[in-house]
Design a protein around this motif. Structure first.
Motif, PDB file in Angstrom:
ATOM      1  N   ILE A   9       6.742   1.974  -9.286  1.00 20.82           N
ATOM      2  CA  ILE A   9       5.935   0.642  -9.330  1.00 20.82           C
ATOM      3  C   ILE A   9       6.022  -0.035 -10.642  1.00 20.82           C
ATOM      4  CG2 ILE A   9       3.746  -0.795  -9.060  1.00 20.82           C
ATOM      5  CD1 ILE A   9       3.216   1.446  -6.668  1.00 20.82           C
ATOM      6  N   ASP A  10       5.655   1.049 -11.818  1.00 23.92           N
ATOM      7  CA  ASP A  10       5.673   0.157 -13.093  1.00 23.92           C
ATOM      8  C   ASP A  10       7.092  -0.081 -13.744  1.00 23.92           C
ATOM      9  OD1 ASP A  10       3.035   0.960 -13.168  1.00 23.92           O
ATOM     10  OD2 ASP A  10       3.311   2.705 -13.969  1.00 23.92           O
ATOM     11  N   ASN A  11       8.190   0.259 -13.199  1.00 20.72           N
ATOM     12  CA  ASN A  11       9.518   0.313 -13.758  1.00 20.72           C
ATOM     13  C   ASN A  11      10.508  -0.333 -12.958  1.00 20.72           C
ATOM     14  OD1 ASN A  11       8.959   1.811 -16.113  1.00 20.72           O
ATOM     15  ND2 ASN A  11       9.139   3.522 -14.847  1.00 20.72           N
ATOM     16  N   ILE A  53       0.829  -1.165   0.001  1.00 23.32           N
ATOM     17  CA  ILE A  53       0.005   0.058  -0.099  1.00 23.32           C
ATOM     18  C   ILE A  53       0.918   1.097   0.051  1.00 23.32           C
ATOM     19  CG2 ILE A  53      -1.953   1.161   1.198  1.00 23.32           C
ATOM     20  CD1 ILE A  53      -2.297  -1.573   2.504  1.00 23.32           C
ATOM     21  N   ALA A  54       0.612   2.106  -0.883  1.00 21.47           N
ATOM     22  CA  ALA A  54       1.454   3.482  -1.252  1.00 21.47           C
ATOM     23  C   ALA A  54       0.625   4.488  -1.376  1.00 21.47           C
ATOM     24  CB  ALA A  54       2.711   3.194  -2.248  1.00 21.47           C
ATOM     25  N   PHE A  55       1.191   5.595  -1.149  1.00 19.82           N
ATOM     26  CA  PHE A  55       0.525   6.959  -1.457  1.00 19.82           C
ATOM     27  C   PHE A  55       1.722   8.093  -2.072  1.00 19.82           C
ATOM     28  CE2 PHE A  55      -1.018  11.077   0.426  1.00 19.82           C
ATOM     29  CZ  PHE A  55      -1.637  11.496  -0.439  1.00 19.82           C
ATOM     30  N   ASN A  56       2.367   8.840  -1.240  1.00 21.19           N
ATOM     31  CA  ASN A  56       3.184   9.919  -2.046  1.00 21.19           C
ATOM     32  C   ASN A  56       4.349  10.005  -1.582  1.00 21.19           C
ATOM     33  OD1 ASN A  56       2.613  10.675   0.623  1.00 21.19           O
ATOM     34  ND2 ASN A  56       1.909  12.680   0.248  1.00 21.19           N
ATOM     35  N   ARG A  57       5.061   8.788  -1.140  1.00 17.36           N
ATOM     36  CA  ARG A  57       6.435   8.843  -0.600  1.00 17.36           C
ATOM     37  C   ARG A  57       7.179   7.892  -1.500  1.00 17.36           C
ATOM     38  NH1 ARG A  57       5.420   8.165   5.710  1.00 17.36           N
ATOM     39  NH2 ARG A  57       3.923   6.580   5.084  1.00 17.36           N
ATOM     40  N   GLU A  59      11.268   2.618  -3.140  1.00 14.80           N
ATOM     41  CA  GLU A  59      12.491   1.935  -3.789  1.00 14.80           C
ATOM     42  C   GLU A  59      13.101   0.712  -2.965  1.00 14.80           C
ATOM     43  OE1 GLU A  59      14.748   3.431  -6.841  1.00 14.80           O
ATOM     44  OE2 GLU A  59      14.025   5.369  -6.926  1.00 14.80           O
ATOM     45  N   LYS A  60      13.170   1.290  -1.529  1.00 16.51           N
ATOM     46  CA  LYS A  60      13.628   0.485  -0.568  1.00 16.51           C
ATOM     47  C   LYS A  60      12.958  -0.983  -0.480  1.00 16.51           C
ATOM     48  CE  LYS A  60      15.600   0.525   4.218  1.00 16.51           C
ATOM     49  NZ  LYS A  60      15.841   1.062   5.418  1.00 16.51           N
ATOM     50  N   GLN A  61      11.557  -0.628  -0.132  1.00 19.54           N
ATOM     51  CA  GLN A  61      10.656  -1.719   0.008  1.00 19.54           C
ATOM     52  C   GLN A  61      10.417  -2.610  -1.401  1.00 19.54           C
ATOM     53  OE1 GLN A  61       9.095  -2.845   2.600  1.00 19.54           O
ATOM     54  NE2 GLN A  61       7.280  -1.685   2.835  1.00 19.54           N
ATOM     55  N   LEU A  62      10.600  -1.983  -2.296  1.00 14.61           N
ATOM     56  CA  LEU A  62      10.671  -2.951  -3.584  1.00 14.61           C
ATOM     57  C   LEU A  62      11.985  -3.868  -3.487  1.00 14.61           C
ATOM     58  CD1 LEU A  62       9.154  -0.821  -6.266  1.00 14.61           C
ATOM     59  CD2 LEU A  62       8.075  -2.736  -5.247  1.00 14.61           C
ATOM     60  N   GLU A  63      12.939  -3.273  -3.135  1.00 18.40           N
ATOM     61  CA  GLU A  63      14.271  -3.939  -3.076  1.00 18.40           C
ATOM     62  C   GLU A  63      13.988  -5.035  -2.190  1.00 18.40           C
ATOM     63  OE1 GLU A  63      18.084  -5.570  -3.756  1.00 18.40           O
ATOM     64  OE2 GLU A  63      16.731  -4.174  -4.801  1.00 18.40           O
ATOM     65  N   VAL A  64      13.585  -4.862  -1.095  1.00 18.03           N
ATOM     66  CA  VAL A  64      13.308  -5.991   0.143  1.00 18.03           C
ATOM     67  C   VAL A  64      12.331  -7.143  -0.447  1.00 18.03           C
ATOM     68  CG1 VAL A  64      12.543  -6.476   2.243  1.00 18.03           C
ATOM     69  CG2 VAL A  64      13.563  -4.530   2.044  1.00 18.03           C
ATOM     70  N   LEU A  65      11.322  -6.579  -1.304  1.00 14.67           N
ATOM     71  CA  LEU A  65      10.422  -7.661  -2.138  1.00 14.67           C
ATOM     72  C   LEU A  65      11.174  -8.367  -2.733  1.00 14.67           C
ATOM     73  CD1 LEU A  65       7.237  -5.541  -2.190  1.00 14.67           C
ATOM     74  CD2 LEU A  65       7.768  -7.130  -0.321  1.00 14.67           C
ATOM     75  N   ARG A  66      12.137  -7.839  -3.458  1.00  5.02           N
ATOM     76  CA  ARG A  66      13.009  -8.553  -4.626  1.00  5.02           C
ATOM     77  C   ARG A  66      13.773  -9.722  -3.997  1.00  5.02           C
ATOM     78  NH1 ARG A  66      17.562  -9.218  -6.395  1.00  5.02           N
ATOM     79  NH2 ARG A  66      18.568  -7.537  -4.840  1.00  5.02           N
ATOM     80  N   GLU A  67      14.337  -9.097  -2.739  1.00  6.78           N
ATOM     81  CA  GLU A  67      15.414 -10.295  -2.000  1.00  6.78           C
ATOM     82  C   GLU A  67      14.631 -11.104  -1.343  1.00  6.78           C
ATOM     83  OE1 GLU A  67      18.251  -8.634   0.256  1.00  6.78           O
ATOM     84  OE2 GLU A  67      18.120  -6.604  -0.495  1.00  6.78           O
ATOM     85  N   ALA A  68      13.124 -11.026  -1.204  1.00  6.38           N
ATOM     86  CA  ALA A  68      12.455 -12.065  -0.272  1.00  6.38           C
ATOM     87  C   ALA A  68      11.674 -13.054  -1.685  1.00  6.38           C
ATOM     88  CB  ALA A  68      11.221 -11.351   0.228  1.00  6.38           C
ATOM     89  N   ASN A  69      12.034 -12.881  -2.730  1.00  4.89           N
ATOM     90  CA  ASN A  69      11.429 -13.371  -3.791  1.00  4.89           C
ATOM     91  C   ASN A  69      10.067 -13.768  -3.978  1.00  4.89           C
ATOM     92  OD1 ASN A  69      13.587 -14.388  -5.605  1.00  4.89           O
ATOM     93  ND2 ASN A  69      14.215 -16.095  -4.458  1.00  4.89           N
ATOM     94  N   ASP A  92       6.073   2.462   4.257  1.00  2.00           N
ATOM     95  CA  ASP A  92       7.227   2.794   5.104  1.00  2.00           C
ATOM     96  C   ASP A  92       7.415   1.808   6.263  1.00  2.00           C
ATOM     97  OD1 ASP A  92       4.775   3.111   6.544  1.00  2.00           O
ATOM     98  OD2 ASP A  92       5.169   4.762   7.380  1.00  2.00           O
ATOM     99  N   CYS A  93       7.071   0.687   6.123  1.00  2.10           N
ATOM    100  CA  CYS A  93       7.209  -0.501   6.993  1.00  2.10           C
ATOM    101  C   CYS A  93       7.996  -1.507   6.228  1.00  2.10           C
ATOM    102  CB  CYS A  93       5.889  -1.091   7.342  1.00  2.10           C
ATOM    103  SG  CYS A  93       4.825   0.077   8.340  1.00  2.10           S
ATOM    104  N   THR A  94       9.219  -1.483   6.784  1.00  2.00           N
ATOM    105  CA  THR A  94      10.311  -2.309   6.046  1.00  2.00           C
ATOM    106  C   THR A  94      10.876  -3.633   6.741  1.00  2.00           C
ATOM    107  OG1 THR A  94      11.416  -0.301   4.831  1.00  2.00           O
ATOM    108  CG2 THR A  94      12.645  -2.488   4.704  1.00  2.00           C
ATOM    109  N   PRO A  95      10.357  -4.763   6.398  1.00  2.00           N
ATOM    110  CA  PRO A  95      10.525  -5.836   7.340  1.00  2.00           C
ATOM    111  C   PRO A  95      11.969  -6.401   6.935  1.00  2.00           C
ATOM    112  CG  PRO A  95       9.189  -6.444   5.257  1.00  2.00           C
ATOM    113  CD  PRO A  95       9.263  -5.028   5.298  1.00  2.00           C
TER     114      PRO A  95
END
Length: 308
Positions: free
Chosen positions: A60-62, A12-16, A21-31, A105-108
């Motif tokens: 998100i698109d890129n 869930i995202a809005f205007n930050r 980008e940091k969140q997406l990197e974590v999701l990539r590492e988590a497969n 903003d919640c990075t696990p």
């Protein structure tokens, strides 16, 4: 190479964009293999929002460049924090039976994903349990890797469609009868009136300022439990002036001291599914410590009257 994460993730995202980008990197590492993305639109006449929301969607698109199915739900108008998050969760459970839910903003840390997936599978049919949380409210002394509590934390969590169906956004079921049920669920009488004040305020509000207190209500009223980990598995990086509910200086200072740790596997499970009442009482005492008694009681009677 980490194992593929089979459980879907709702982001869930809005205007930050700086957090995304940091969140997406974590999701990539988590497969992560299936990603649902829900965004809110810019506030009317807010040029900064218009630019930032556009950036968020471009990222998100890129930036989802690993093998991952991505399903998007973009709002062109601003729905608001409470309605957008709750409607996003409603949306994801139209498609899946269980999901991990993350705000931008919640990075696990990476152990959260394995912990959440394992417990979603383990307790899939146990209707006593509503939430699998990444955070606790204080470091736990338990020998196991998690406890069961009546309270929950939504900075990184997971749930099932079977539990979310009880969610009551407008608190329509709150009345004198359900108030008696709540009285039996909350150990501290001061905390009882504080929560009831919050619930009645939300019931009376035409525009809800939050969505998570309703989830606490829905869990309490249905005698549900949440899983809380022994150590914190997520960092909230949004404690600053950019957040909606994370701008209090005391909370910012407290969050800076928060230590995120890994869980070790295999997990050590509790012998039985039972509430840790001592932990819950400690949470309630801490909760009311910020509010003087007169203000709690005044809020309760005022908000109950408004709700009628």
């Amino acid at each position: 190479m980490r194992n593929l994460l089979k459980v879907p993730v709702l982001l869930i995202a809005f205007n930050r964009p700086q957090y995304l980008e940091k969140q997406l990197e974590v999701l990539r590492e988590a497969n992560v293999t299936t990603l649902y993305v829900c965004t809110d639109g810019p506030r009317a006449g807010n040029k900064n929002d218009e630019y930032a929301c556009k950036q968020v969607r471009e990222i998100i698109d890129n930036k989802v460049s690993w093998p991952c199915e991505i399903i998007k739900n973009y709002s062109n108008v601003n729905i608001g924090c409470a309605a957008r998050v709750s409607s996003g969760i409603n949306w994801v459970f139209e498609h899946v039976d269980s999901a991990i839910i993350l705000e931008d903003d919640c990075t696990p840390n990476l152990s959260f994903f394995r912990y959440a997936e394992e417990l979603l599978n383990l307790y899939a049919e146990d209707e006593r349990i509503f939430s699998i949380c990444a955070r606790n409210f204080e470091r736990l002394s338990t020998q196991n890797d998690y406890i069961f509590s009546r309270y929950l934390n939504i900075w990184g969590w997971a749930t099932w469609r079977r539990a979310w169906k009880y969610y009551d956004f407008n608190l329509d079921s709150l009345n004198s009868q359900t108030e008696k049920i709540l009285a039996n669920k909350i150990e501290s009488w001061k905390a009882r009136y504080l929560w009831l004040s919050r619930f009645y305020y939300l019931k009376s509000a035409k525009i809800k300022y939050t969505w998570d207190f309703q989830w606490v209500y829905s869990s309490l009223i249905n005698d549900a439990l949440s899983v809380l980990p022994k150590v914190n598995l997520v960092e909230n990086i949004g404690f600053n002036n950019s957040g909606t509910h994370t701008i209090d200086k005391n909370r910012i200072d407290l969050e800076k001291k928060n230590k995120v740790e890994d869980l070790k596997f295999p997990l050590s499970h509790p012998i039985s599914v039972s509430c840790d009442f001592n932990y819950d009482l400690g949470v309630e005492i801490q909760d009311v410590s910020y509010e003087p008694l007169y203000r709690i009681m005044l809020g309760y009677f005022k908000n109950k009257l408004l709700a009628k």
